[in-house]
Design a protein around this motif. Structure first.
Motif, PDB file in Angstrom:
ATOM      1  N   PRO A  35       8.211   2.245   1.778  1.00  0.00           N
ATOM      2  CA  PRO A  35       7.746   3.632   1.693  1.00  0.00           C
ATOM      3  C   PRO A  35       8.872   4.632   1.420  1.00  0.00           C
ATOM      4  O   PRO A  35       8.658   5.626   0.725  1.00  0.00           O
ATOM      5  CB  PRO A  35       7.118   3.908   3.062  1.00  0.00           C
ATOM      6  CG  PRO A  35       6.986   2.607   3.736  1.00  0.00           C
ATOM      7  CD  PRO A  35       7.870   1.626   3.049  1.00  0.00           C
ATOM      8  N   THR A  71       6.912   2.998 -10.945  1.00  0.00           N
ATOM      9  CA  THR A  71       8.096   3.681 -10.426  1.00  0.00           C
ATOM     10  C   THR A  71       9.348   2.910 -10.809  1.00  0.00           C
ATOM     11  O   THR A  71      10.327   3.489 -11.298  1.00  0.00           O
ATOM     12  CB  THR A  71       8.016   3.827  -8.892  1.00  0.00           C
ATOM     13  OG1 THR A  71       6.846   4.559  -8.554  1.00  0.00           O
ATOM     14  CG2 THR A  71       9.249   4.522  -8.333  1.00  0.00           C
ATOM     15  N   GLY A 110       7.525   5.096  -2.060  1.00  0.00           N
ATOM     16  CA  GLY A 110       6.588   6.155  -1.688  1.00  0.00           C
ATOM     17  C   GLY A 110       7.225   7.537  -1.714  1.00  0.00           C
ATOM     18  O   GLY A 110       6.721   8.462  -2.352  1.00  0.00           O
ATOM     19  N   GLY A 137       2.480   2.377  -3.368  1.00  0.00           N
ATOM     20  CA  GLY A 137       1.685   2.960  -4.451  1.00  0.00           C
ATOM     21  C   GLY A 137       1.858   2.120  -5.705  1.00  0.00           C
ATOM     22  O   GLY A 137       1.797   0.900  -5.662  1.00  0.00           O
ATOM     23  N   ASP A 138       2.139   2.770  -6.805  1.00  0.00           N
ATOM     24  CA  ASP A 138       2.349   2.059  -8.068  1.00  0.00           C
ATOM     25  C   ASP A 138       3.838   1.758  -8.222  1.00  0.00           C
ATOM     26  O   ASP A 138       4.533   2.375  -9.026  1.00  0.00           O
ATOM     27  CB  ASP A 138       1.815   2.895  -9.226  1.00  0.00           C
ATOM     28  CG  ASP A 138       1.792   2.144 -10.537  1.00  0.00           C
ATOM     29  OD1 ASP A 138       2.105   0.930 -10.534  1.00  0.00           O
ATOM     30  OD2 ASP A 138       1.487   2.762 -11.566  1.00  0.00           O
ATOM     31  N   VAL A 180       0.843  -1.207   0.000  1.00  0.00           N
ATOM     32  CA  VAL A 180       0.000   0.000   0.000  1.00  0.00           C
ATOM     33  C   VAL A 180       0.872   1.248   0.000  1.00  0.00           C
ATOM     34  O   VAL A 180       0.621   2.201  -0.751  1.00  0.00           O
ATOM     35  CB  VAL A 180      -0.972  -0.005   1.206  1.00  0.00           C
ATOM     36  CG1 VAL A 180      -1.650   1.335   1.374  1.00  0.00           C
ATOM     37  CG2 VAL A 180      -1.997  -1.122   1.055  1.00  0.00           C
ATOM     38  N   ALA A 181       1.921   1.239   0.818  1.00  0.00           N
ATOM     39  CA  ALA A 181       2.817   2.402   0.905  1.00  0.00           C
ATOM     40  C   ALA A 181       3.596   2.621  -0.380  1.00  0.00           C
ATOM     41  O   ALA A 181       3.998   3.744  -0.682  1.00  0.00           O
ATOM     42  CB  ALA A 181       3.783   2.235   2.079  1.00  0.00           C
TER      43      ALA A 181
END
Length: 165
Positions: A103, A42, A107, A37-38, A34-35
């Protein structure tokens, strides 16, 4: 290594304890995902070294590694011997450092800070393995593939940081 005099949790509690360790590792994986993201986008947008693995490989590798991390922790937790609390504390430290990396890297795109984190993770993992080896040989052995992967990821993190700053 376990010895005949070791005491363990009763059988039903043993399996509940394993489920707890699996749930903890699963939670770390989910929070990390979740942290991130995509993370796939990236990762592919970065300047990567030629020896970087394909993005699709991370999911299967981490699934196996989180399972072995959980089982290793469980083996230590179910053996009541002097030093197992300290060993489990180090297991927890390495897992928190593991959780922090995603993250930081994906993130926040803080590749240098992520490198510091992953180097601390390698250090904590080595300490964990030494502590585990004193209590249960197989618990330490189960962490060896994780150490190899995280060491490789450290080199990859460093390469990405240098190429993308």
């Amino acid at each position: 290594m376990t010895s005949p005099g070791d005491t363990e949790h009763p059988a039903p509690g043993r399996w509940l304890l394993l489920l707890l360790f699996l749930a903890i590792c699963c939670a770390v994986a989910v929070v990390g995902a979740v942290a991130a993201g995509d993370a796939g986008s990236t990762y592919t947008s970065l300047r990567l070294p030629g020896w970087a693995p394909p993005g699709w490989l991370f999911g299967p590798v981490w699934t196996v590694l989180y399972a072995t991390i959980a089982v290793a922790g469980w083996l230590i937790a179910r053996t009541r011997r002097p030093g197992n609390r300290t060993a489990l504390l180090w297991w927890s430290v390495q897992l928190v450092l593991n959780l922090a990396w995603t993250p930081l890297f994906f993130g926040a795109e803080r590749y240098g800070l992520a490198l510091v984190d992953i180097l601390l993770l390698v250090t904590a993992l080595i300490v964990t393995m030494v502590k585990f080896a004193r209590l249960h040989t197989w618990a330490a052995v189960l962490l060896a593939p994780y150490l190899v992967w995280v060491s490789y990821a450290s080199a990859l993190n460093c390469s990405i940081w240098l190429a993308n700053t």
